[in-house]
Design a protein around this motif. Structure first.
Motif, PDB file in Angstrom:
ATOM      1  N   ASP A  57       1.479  -1.181  -0.074  1.00 36.44           N
ATOM      2  CA  ASP A  57      -0.402  -0.408   0.120  1.00 36.44           C
ATOM      3  C   ASP A  57       1.235   1.359   0.121  1.00 36.44           C
ATOM      4  O   ASP A  57       0.424   2.009  -0.073  1.00 36.44           O
ATOM      5  CB  ASP A  57      -0.771   0.101   1.156  1.00 36.44           C
ATOM      6  N   SER A  60       2.449   3.731  -3.720  1.00 34.75           N
ATOM      7  CA  SER A  60       1.856   4.500  -4.873  1.00 34.75           C
ATOM      8  C   SER A  60       2.734   6.181  -3.628  1.00 34.75           C
ATOM      9  O   SER A  60       3.527   6.463  -4.996  1.00 34.75           O
ATOM     10  CB  SER A  60       0.670   4.784  -4.297  1.00 34.75           C
ATOM     11  N   LEU A 256      -3.041   3.235 -12.717  1.00 32.17           N
ATOM     12  CA  LEU A 256      -3.541   2.386 -12.167  1.00 32.17           C
ATOM     13  C   LEU A 256      -2.538   2.662 -11.075  1.00 32.17           C
ATOM     14  O   LEU A 256      -1.480   2.089 -11.060  1.00 32.17           O
ATOM     15  CB  LEU A 256      -4.327   1.468 -12.251  1.00 32.17           C
ATOM     16  N   THR A 257      -2.365   2.062  -9.896  1.00 31.42           N
ATOM     17  CA  THR A 257      -1.946   1.829  -8.505  1.00 31.42           C
ATOM     18  C   THR A 257      -1.650   0.895  -8.843  1.00 31.42           C
ATOM     19  O   THR A 257      -2.177  -0.223  -9.331  1.00 31.42           O
ATOM     20  CB  THR A 257      -2.072   2.793  -7.082  1.00 31.42           C
ATOM     21  N   SER A 259      -1.204  -2.047  -6.437  1.00 29.34           N
ATOM     22  CA  SER A 259      -2.501  -2.459  -5.807  1.00 29.34           C
ATOM     23  C   SER A 259      -3.699  -2.171  -6.338  1.00 29.34           C
ATOM     24  O   SER A 259      -4.395  -3.509  -5.954  1.00 29.34           O
ATOM     25  CB  SER A 259      -2.378  -1.470  -4.129  1.00 29.34           C
ATOM     26  N   GLU A 260      -3.732  -1.400  -6.894  1.00 30.74           N
ATOM     27  CA  GLU A 260      -6.099  -1.232  -8.057  1.00 30.74           C
ATOM     28  C   GLU A 260      -5.475  -1.908  -8.688  1.00 30.74           C
ATOM     29  O   GLU A 260      -6.181  -3.107  -9.104  1.00 30.74           O
ATOM     30  CB  GLU A 260      -5.713   0.066  -8.453  1.00 30.74           C
ATOM     31  N   ASN A 263      -5.453  -5.784  -7.425  1.00 36.10           N
ATOM     32  CA  ASN A 263      -7.164  -5.509  -7.001  1.00 36.10           C
ATOM     33  C   ASN A 263      -7.837  -6.564  -8.056  1.00 36.10           C
ATOM     34  O   ASN A 263      -8.330  -7.455  -8.745  1.00 36.10           O
ATOM     35  CB  ASN A 263      -7.526  -5.239  -6.319  1.00 36.10           C
ATOM     36  N   ALA A 264      -7.747  -5.744  -9.961  1.00 36.36           N
ATOM     37  CA  ALA A 264      -8.051  -5.304 -10.471  1.00 36.36           C
ATOM     38  C   ALA A 264      -7.899  -7.308 -10.980  1.00 36.36           C
ATOM     39  O   ALA A 264      -9.043  -8.064 -11.563  1.00 36.36           O
ATOM     40  CB  ALA A 264      -7.849  -4.314 -11.675  1.00 36.36           C
TER      41      ALA A 264
END
Length: 517
Positions: A57, A60, A256-257, A259-260, A263-264
């Protein structure tokens, strides 16, 4: 089962000479191959000396700092996930490299210190696991990779011939000798029983390795033949038309970061376990993002798993031909071929199974040479020939020198990996030089003195070098503290345990040989 005696004798002669010609090459391939099962762990273990883990996290914030102060590192970088929960992740940026493997690139690690200040450090870790894998692929030959791989292909063909002839030889006495291991004063029978038992019970594994090795070595020849016979020299066009078109990327959105993105990906592939995320900026500013990882529900192309390409702006999967579980049927069939050779399926249990089978395979080829030497020694003693023949001396010295040299050379590389990474400008070149120096010295020592005496000398050396791996790890980690992080992790502990057990086995063998000398 009855087979004509003359046929068995003919096959025995073929089996013997094929074994003599290829046995030592195959020993190197199998021993290095067994260690290669841990090559990703070895490389990560060396690299961890330079890394400063942080939660995923927080990446970023780190990427924003890098963008402001060292934007050149964002053109090509990798975020390694050191645990599945994302509590430990690290950043490595590359400059000046080329290709998917970043050949010739300078590597930098970046992290935020306690005052939230960006720290960038150049790192130069040795890729010892990759070097061991190349020794496995080239059967230890110090030639150009293409030439060595071609020679390896012919060795693999002869290896397949040895398997077939070995089966024919063993079939007549299958019922009587299947579980027989006669330990006693007759060395020839003991080595024959060990050779047969290991060979018979690991036969499916060896057939798979022989077939896949030939395919890997001659794949260019096979493709060229297909191109000429079936595709009228348009095979490349056929491959190109079969590929999925590269989707257009909307560069106006927000990247997107990490983490994003992960997650995707998890939504689209729930069983895929990411181990790293890489991003490269193209010449026109487009960003290509690849995620490498494992999926134990499906065969994987290599020990590091497979990878998938994502849209950096939406997280959608754009290329999935190398991703286990989402491949096309043709790619999945090809991947299964790789997985059968590398053992990249079935998780940890299969990894250890392939390691044991690889190590026992090396022992099969060693025992084959010992069996031939024992047979010639027995014939010589019955004929009252006191001086052994020159061929006996040469093969005896080669067997001792090559096997010990391979073991000691690989152990020396692993022992020196962390030291070279810190103190050498070219750790990979130094590692290769170190391997061939140790290998050459072992072979020379086996020729200089009597082979039986050299055997326990060199096994003792193998034990000392291998034990040095565990002792060196403890010294680096807890005494001089070269590692950037005090956390050693499970990999280092397992390596210490394996090195200690292997060293003890080498010492034990050296002791037993010395007693009989």
């Amino acid at each position: 089962m009855k087979i004509n005696t003359s046929l068995v004798l003919l096959y025995k002669e073929i089996h013997t000479w094929v074994g003599i010609v290829c046995g030592l090459f195959l020993f190197i391939a199998f021993y290095a191959g067994a260690i290669t099962m841990f090559s990703p762990a070895i490389d990560q273990w060396v690299q961890n000396d330079f890394l400063h883990p942080a939660p995923l996290d927080s990446m970023s914030s780190l990427l924003e700092k890098i963008h402001d102060e060292r934007s050149d590192l964002l053109k090509n970088y990798t975020i390694t996930l050191m645990d599945p929960d994302g509590n430990k992740s690290t950043f490595i940026g590359y400059t000046g490299g080329h290709g998917r493997r970043n050949e010739g690139a300078s590597a930098f690690t970046a992290f935020l210190d306690d005052t939230n200040t960006l720290q960038v450090q150049k790192i130069n870790p040795a890729h010892t696991g990759e070097i061991i894998n190349k020794i496995h692929q080239t059967i230890g030959l110090p030639f150009n990779h293409t030439i060595s791989e071609f020679i390896m292909g012919w060795v693999a063909l002869l290896y397949g011939l040895a398997l077939i002839t070995g089966i024919v030889i063993f079939l007549p006495g299958l019922k009587k000798n299947l579980f027989a291991v006669r330990v006693g004063t007759n060395k020839k029978k003991m080595w024959l029983d060990v050779h047969n038992v290991l060979g018979v019970f690991s036969l499916p594994f060896h057939l798979i390795i022989a077939l896949t090795s030939v395919t890997f070595a001659f794949h260019d020849v096979f493709y060229a033949a297909q191109d000429a016979l079936f595709y009228h020299h348009d095979l490349n066009k056929t491959f190109a038309s079969a590929r999925a078109p590269t989707p257009s990327i909307n560069k106006t959105g927000r990247l997107l970061t990490p983490s994003e993105l992960l997650n995707a990906l998890k939504v689209q592939a729930p069983h895929f376990q990411p181990t790293s995320l890489s991003a490269q900026t193209g010449p026109h500013g487009s960003v290509m993002t690849q995620v490498q990882g494992m999926d134990l529900h499906h065969p994987m192309r290599s020990l590091t798993g497979g990878f998938v390409t994502l849209d950096a702006y939406t997280g959608a999967i754009t290329q999935k031909e190398y991703m286990p579980g989402l491949q096309s049927t043709s790619s999945a069939v090809l991947t299964s071929f790789f997985a059968l050779h590398f053992g990249s399926f079935g998780g940890t249990a299969m990894l250890w199974a392939y390691f044991i089978l690889g190590a026992s395979g090396a022992f099969i080829f060693y025992s084959g040479n010992i069996l031939w030497l024992e047979t010639r020694r027995k014939k010589g003693s019955q004929a009252a020939q006191t001086p052994p023949k020159l061929s006996h001396k040469i093969l005896s010295s080669l067997t001792v020198g090559v096997t010990s040299g391979c073991i000691a050379g690989i152990s020396a590389m692993v022992l020196a990996a962390r030291w070279l990474s810190h103190y050498s400008q070219s750790p990979d070149i130094s590692s290769v030089i170190l391997y061939y120096c140790v290998f050459t010295l072992c072979v020379a020592w086996a020729f200089i003195i009597k082979s039986q005496r050299a055997s326990w000398h060199l096994l003792g050396l193998c034990g000392l070098i291998t034990l040095g791996i565990a002792l060196s790890n403890l010294w680096i980690t807890y005494v001089i503290r070269l590692s950037a992080s005090p956390v050693t992790g499970a990999t280092a502990q397992i390596m210490n345990l394996i090195a200690t057990l292997a060293a003890c086995s080498f010492f034990f063998m050296a002791y037993k040989i010395r007693q009989k000398a």
